[in-house]
Design an enzyme around this catalytic site. Sequence first.
Site, PDB file in Angstrom:
ATOM      1  N   SER A 295       2.365   4.244  -7.329  1.00 38.75           N
ATOM      2  CA  SER A 295       2.100   2.708  -7.817  1.00 38.75           C
ATOM      3  C   SER A 295       2.959   2.160  -6.938  1.00 38.75           C
ATOM      4  O   SER A 295       4.001   2.292  -6.573  1.00 38.75           O
ATOM      5  CB  SER A 295       2.343   2.868  -9.253  1.00 38.75           C
ATOM      6  OG  SER A 295       2.481   1.346  -9.799  1.00 38.75           O
TER       7      SER A 295
ATOM      8  N   GLN B 275      -9.417  -0.830 -15.916  1.00 43.39           N
ATOM      9  CA  GLN B 275     -10.058  -1.600 -15.093  1.00 43.39           C
ATOM     10  C   GLN B 275     -10.877  -1.114 -14.763  1.00 43.39           C
ATOM     11  O   GLN B 275     -12.085  -1.908 -14.363  1.00 43.39           O
ATOM     12  CB  GLN B 275      -8.842  -1.818 -13.974  1.00 43.39           C
ATOM     13  CG  GLN B 275      -9.400  -2.558 -12.582  1.00 43.39           C
ATOM     14  CD  GLN B 275      -8.475  -2.904 -11.646  1.00 43.39           C
ATOM     15  OE1 GLN B 275      -7.467  -3.692 -11.981  1.00 43.39           O
ATOM     16  NE2 GLN B 275      -8.134  -2.172 -10.769  1.00 43.39           N
TER      17      GLN B 275
ATOM     18  N   ARG C  33       4.292  -0.487  -8.075  1.00 46.00           N
ATOM     19  CA  ARG C  33       5.529  -0.851  -8.870  1.00 46.00           C
ATOM     20  C   ARG C  33       6.561   0.136  -9.148  1.00 46.00           C
ATOM     21  O   ARG C  33       7.697  -0.215  -9.507  1.00 46.00           O
ATOM     22  CB  ARG C  33       5.100  -1.300 -10.317  1.00 46.00           C
ATOM     23  CG  ARG C  33       4.302  -2.473 -10.221  1.00 46.00           C
ATOM     24  CD  ARG C  33       3.714  -2.958 -11.695  1.00 46.00           C
ATOM     25  NE  ARG C  33       3.283  -4.317 -11.898  1.00 46.00           N
ATOM     26  CZ  ARG C  33       2.059  -4.664 -11.887  1.00 46.00           C
ATOM     27  NH1 ARG C  33       1.273  -3.868 -11.841  1.00 46.00           N
ATOM     28  NH2 ARG C  33       1.691  -5.848 -11.807  1.00 46.00           N
TER      29      ARG C  33
ATOM     30  N   LEU D 162       0.738  -1.269  -0.069  1.00 44.72           N
ATOM     31  CA  LEU D 162      -0.058   0.093   0.012  1.00 44.72           C
ATOM     32  C   LEU D 162       0.848   1.489  -0.008  1.00 44.72           C
ATOM     33  O   LEU D 162       1.858   1.363   0.483  1.00 44.72           O
ATOM     34  CB  LEU D 162      -0.877   0.057   1.296  1.00 44.72           C
ATOM     35  CG  LEU D 162      -1.841  -1.119   1.270  1.00 44.72           C
ATOM     36  CD1 LEU D 162      -2.725  -1.104   2.720  1.00 44.72           C
ATOM     37  CD2 LEU D 162      -2.756  -1.527   0.101  1.00 44.72           C
ATOM     38  N   HIS D 163       0.536   2.144  -0.724  1.00 49.61           N
ATOM     39  CA  HIS D 163       0.985   3.463  -0.698  1.00 49.61           C
ATOM     40  C   HIS D 163      -0.203   4.517  -0.448  1.00 49.61           C
ATOM     41  O   HIS D 163      -1.288   4.328  -0.116  1.00 49.61           O
ATOM     42  CB  HIS D 163       1.773   3.741  -1.908  1.00 49.61           C
ATOM     43  CG  HIS D 163       0.806   3.581  -3.145  1.00 49.61           C
ATOM     44  ND1 HIS D 163      -0.009   4.397  -3.529  1.00 49.61           N
ATOM     45  CD2 HIS D 163       0.820   2.603  -3.993  1.00 49.61           C
ATOM     46  CE1 HIS D 163      -0.798   3.945  -4.507  1.00 49.61           C
ATOM     47  NE2 HIS D 163      -0.069   2.688  -4.910  1.00 49.61           N
TER      48      HIS D 163
ATOM     49  N   GLY E 225      -1.896   6.408  -2.233  1.00 52.76           N
ATOM     50  CA  GLY E 225      -2.876   6.408  -3.132  1.00 52.76           C
ATOM     51  C   GLY E 225      -4.111   5.613  -2.519  1.00 52.76           C
ATOM     52  O   GLY E 225      -5.260   5.885  -2.524  1.00 52.76           O
ATOM     53  N   HIS E 226      -3.605   4.308  -2.045  1.00 49.90           N
ATOM     54  CA  HIS E 226      -4.421   3.477  -1.459  1.00 49.90           C
ATOM     55  C   HIS E 226      -5.077   4.040  -0.105  1.00 49.90           C
ATOM     56  O   HIS E 226      -6.152   3.736  -0.084  1.00 49.90           O
ATOM     57  CB  HIS E 226      -3.900   2.097  -1.132  1.00 49.90           C
ATOM     58  CG  HIS E 226      -3.290   1.508  -2.152  1.00 49.90           C
ATOM     59  ND1 HIS E 226      -1.869   1.253  -2.340  1.00 49.90           N
ATOM     60  CD2 HIS E 226      -3.926   0.559  -3.158  1.00 49.90           C
ATOM     61  CE1 HIS E 226      -1.546   0.192  -3.276  1.00 49.90           C
ATOM     62  NE2 HIS E 226      -2.836  -0.077  -3.913  1.00 49.90           N
TER      63      HIS E 226
ATOM     64  N   ASP F  91      -6.010   3.149 -12.565  1.00 54.79           N
ATOM     65  CA  ASP F  91      -6.268   1.871 -13.346  1.00 54.79           C
ATOM     66  C   ASP F  91      -7.778   2.274 -14.056  1.00 54.79           C
ATOM     67  O   ASP F  91      -8.841   1.497 -13.869  1.00 54.79           O
ATOM     68  CB  ASP F  91      -6.306   0.424 -12.644  1.00 54.79           C
ATOM     69  CG  ASP F  91      -5.088   0.259 -11.907  1.00 54.79           C
ATOM     70  OD1 ASP F  91      -4.115   0.165 -12.586  1.00 54.79           O
ATOM     71  OD2 ASP F  91      -4.677   0.209 -10.566  1.00 54.79           O
TER      72      ASP F  91
HETATM   73  O1  PAF Z   1      -6.041  -2.826  -8.751  1.00 52.64           O
HETATM   74  C1  PAF Z   1      -5.698  -3.694  -8.148  1.00 52.64           C
HETATM   75  O2  PAF Z   1      -4.985  -3.823  -7.005  1.00 52.64           O
HETATM   76  C2  PAF Z   1      -6.294  -5.209  -8.407  1.00 52.64           C
HETATM   77  O3  PAF Z   1      -6.334  -5.260 -10.153  1.00 52.64           O
HETATM   78  C3  PAF Z   1      -7.567  -5.611  -7.859  1.00 52.64           C
HETATM   79  C4  PAF Z   1      -8.605  -4.428  -8.248  1.00 52.64           C
HETATM   80  C5  PAF Z   1      -7.267  -5.471  -6.540  1.00 52.64           C
HETATM   81  C6  PAF Z   1      -7.802  -7.010  -8.360  1.00 52.64           C
HETATM   82  O4  PAF Z   1      -6.934  -7.740  -7.839  1.00 52.64           O
END
Ligand code: PAF
Length: 292
Positions: free
Chosen positions: A182, A150, A184, A31-32, A34-35, A147
């Site tokens: 991110s 997504q 990453r 987690l960073h 952003g989360h 994302d």
């Molecule tokens: O965005 C993410 O971290 C992942 O793609 C998610 C939505 C948790 C699904 O594994």
Amino acid sequence: MEVLRDKADLEFLLDLKRDGPMVLVPTMGALHEGHLSLVELGNGLGPVVVSIFVNPTQFGPNEDFESYPRVLENDLDLLGSLDVAAVFAPDVSLMYGDGVGVKVHPGSRSTGLCGEDRPGHFAGVLTVVAKLFGLIQPDIAIFGRKDAQQCLVIDQMVHDLAMPVSLVDGPTLREPDGLAMSSRNRYLDQEQRDRAGCLVKSLRAGRTLLEQGERNPAVLKAIMEKELAPADEILYAEVRRVPDMEIFPSVSGRVLLAVSARVGVTRLIDNFVLEINGDEIREGFLLGTVSC
Ligand code: PAF
């Protein structure tokens, strides 16, 4: 903050749903800020549950599933300082103990961008998100706007499969130089970190052209690609209509500028969501809003 590991532990959630909407923030951990900002967004809506699960089915064979950072203790420390009712951190055996039988097939919004660049990725994302929704039964789920595709692919699943959950997207948080936060980013060394700045520069160049009145998607795409030159590999620079992800003949309304590039071995993505109203251009959002 309760830490839920098994299916039986999920009974704890029944109480949370009794008095109003329950909010899920699905994550893969590492987690960073952003989360954490998504959790804070959720706090205004109801008790927040965070899931942490590195989902194997959304990684391709040559991707970073094995090396993806798994730092659960650190994640729990970070969440412990916030208002989080529960963390669901299942084992692979709980999520995929019976193997991967049924998978959710992504719809039209998965065409192109990451859908093309990462075959099978969105089927893995939708399958795990559907499973998390089934296990946790949130009323609201919050995803990061970084994302973008997504978000829109999940939105299409929720609509088409009539899932009883409202979706919200939280804004992308950025480092002082503009790099999108991110999990990453921690793979980048200093020299790569400096070059990674080309993603946001590319988006800014696209936005500037839009502000100057340019509406031809091919011209916008060309300038965005040009700005990505410092990366080691350009994966895409795209201009798409929100929410259906169609290609515009001429850009108008809500638009997604999206880029992806590899810097070193690290695959990075970023985007701007913009709302065009005549000459006025302002930041937009992807998903519905909820009243609280
Ligand atoms: O965005 C993410 O971290 C992942 O793609 C998610 C939505 C948790 C699904 O594994």
